[in-house]
Design an enzyme around this catalytic site. Structure first.
Site, mmCIF file in Angstrom:
data_model
loop_
_atom_site.group_PDB
_atom_site.id
_atom_site.type_symbol
_atom_site.label_atom_id
_atom_site.label_comp_id
_atom_site.label_asym_id
_atom_site.label_seq_id
_atom_site.Cartn_x
_atom_site.Cartn_y
_atom_site.Cartn_z
ATOM 1 N N TYR A 54 0.879 -1.168 0.000
ATOM 2 C CA TYR A 54 0.000 0.000 0.000
ATOM 3 C C TYR A 54 0.917 1.219 0.000
ATOM 4 C CZ TYR A 54 -2.831 3.775 1.894
ATOM 5 O OH TYR A 54 -3.441 4.999 2.094
ATOM 6 N N HIS A 55 0.607 2.234 -0.822
ATOM 7 C CA HIS A 55 1.503 3.385 -0.999
ATOM 8 C C HIS A 55 1.144 4.518 -0.046
ATOM 9 C CE1 HIS A 55 4.452 5.819 -2.821
ATOM 10 N NE2 HIS A 55 4.394 5.322 -4.044
ATOM 11 N N GLY A 56 2.087 4.842 0.841
ATOM 12 C CA GLY A 56 1.958 6.045 1.653
ATOM 13 C C GLY A 56 2.353 7.258 0.835
#
Length: 330
Positions: A129-131
């Site tokens: 998941y991309h922060g």
């Protein structure tokens, strides 16, 4: 002007340096009561300093990237003769940088890695998941190299390769722009490969609700099918509390859609607790389509988020987790 300077030190009660400076500025500019204006300016600086700081701190990561790039350039210059006699002259550079980045993660975020037993011995596609930034992936890659002596390659957006001065650093660490053929080739060589299906859009426009913004993307699933490797979902707790974006403002969303560059301002750099959780591998199944595999991966990612992240995310709570003595269960 000379008389003004003399008056600062003359008389029965000498003036302080600040009072003297105020007196000189008043005579030079001709503005009366300039001391009151200066006091107001100092007050604004004091009040706005914390706000300014949260926009400056994310820039520290960029400084660290360029410091790393400078290191590999120096390393290359010092090892030019060895390159002809070594199968991989960059081993030392990678291990040194991994140690430094792992140290940064431990000190600034108390970084933890859970579920390493889920990483296959052979190749695998690691889905993150991309922060707001990929700092959690960097910490993961550094921890993996320092503890397990395994290098993990990664896919980055095309704009990263246009940033001046970073090309050698990206090459040394096996960062690729992500054509499907290159990804499949990397996996077939037996490497681990990390990828963010949400890309820049998820990085900039997801928020403290941790909404997965993958759209209809299924290319990563097709890569896993073509390479016949498992997919390993990964999620980092509090990753959006460390650095946040102003992506909620419509003006930045519209600007991004026009130029397709990460023009959304970042703020934060808070030393929140970061824990990366590695989910159970999704094995390769020859009869599964890319659409089905992508949906299954998204569901697994959502399950990791629901299990390990309190929603909505809260910066103060994430900071307080640094002082928890009991580790969160895997």
């Amino acid at each position: 002007m000379t008389g003004g300077n003399d008056s600062c030190i003359a008389g029965p009660v000498p003036m302080s340096y600040l009072t003297c400076l105020t007196y000189i500025l008043q005579e030079w500019t001709g503005v009366e009561h300039i001391g009151d204006y200066l006091s107001y300016v100092f007050y604004l600086v004091w009040v706005l300093f914390p706000l300014t700081l949260v926009f400056i701190l994310p820039g520290v990561l960029l400084i660290l990237f360029y410091a790393s790039a400078l290191f590999v350039h120096i390393y290359k210059r010092k090892n030019e003769l060895k390159e002809a006699y070594s199968c991989d002259v960059w081993v030392g550079a990678r291990e040194m940088l991994a140690t430094l980045w792992d140290g940064h993660g431990r000190i600034w975020h108390g970084y933890e890695l859970h579920g390493v037993e889920n990483i296959p011995e052979g190749p695998g596609l690691l889905v993150f998941y991309h922060g707001a930034t990929p700092v959690d992936c960097i910490y993961f890659m550094a921890r993996l190299l320092t503890t397990m002596k395994r290098q993990c390659h990664a896919v980055a957006d095309n704009f990263v390769f246009r940033v001046p001065g970073l090309k050698l650093l990206l090459d040394v660490h096996g960062i690729i722009p992500g054509p499907r053929e290159a990804c499949v080739s990397t996996l077939k060589k037996g490497h681990l490969l990390a990828i963010y299906p949400g890309g820049v859009r998820e990085a900039l426009f997801s928020d403290e609700m941790y909404t997965i913004l993958w759209g209809n993307r299924k290319g990563f699933a097709q890569v896993a099918i073509d390479a016949k490797v498992p997919i390993i979902p990964m999620f980092t707790q509090n990753v959006r509390e460390g650095i946040r974006t102003l992506g909620g403002l419509k003006i930045f969303r519209s600007l991004y859609e026009r130029v397709r560059l990460p023009v959304v301002p970042l703020y934060g750099g808070f030393p929140v607790k970061l824990r990366t959780f590695i989910g159970e591998p999704i094995p390769y199944e020859p009869n599964m389509t890319a659409e089905e595999l992508a949906a299954k991966t998204k569901a697994a990612m959502q399950a990791l988020i629901e299990k390990h992240q309190k929603i909505p995310g809260n910066i103060f709570r994430a900071l307080m987790e640094r002082f928890q003595t009991e580790k969160k269960d895997d």
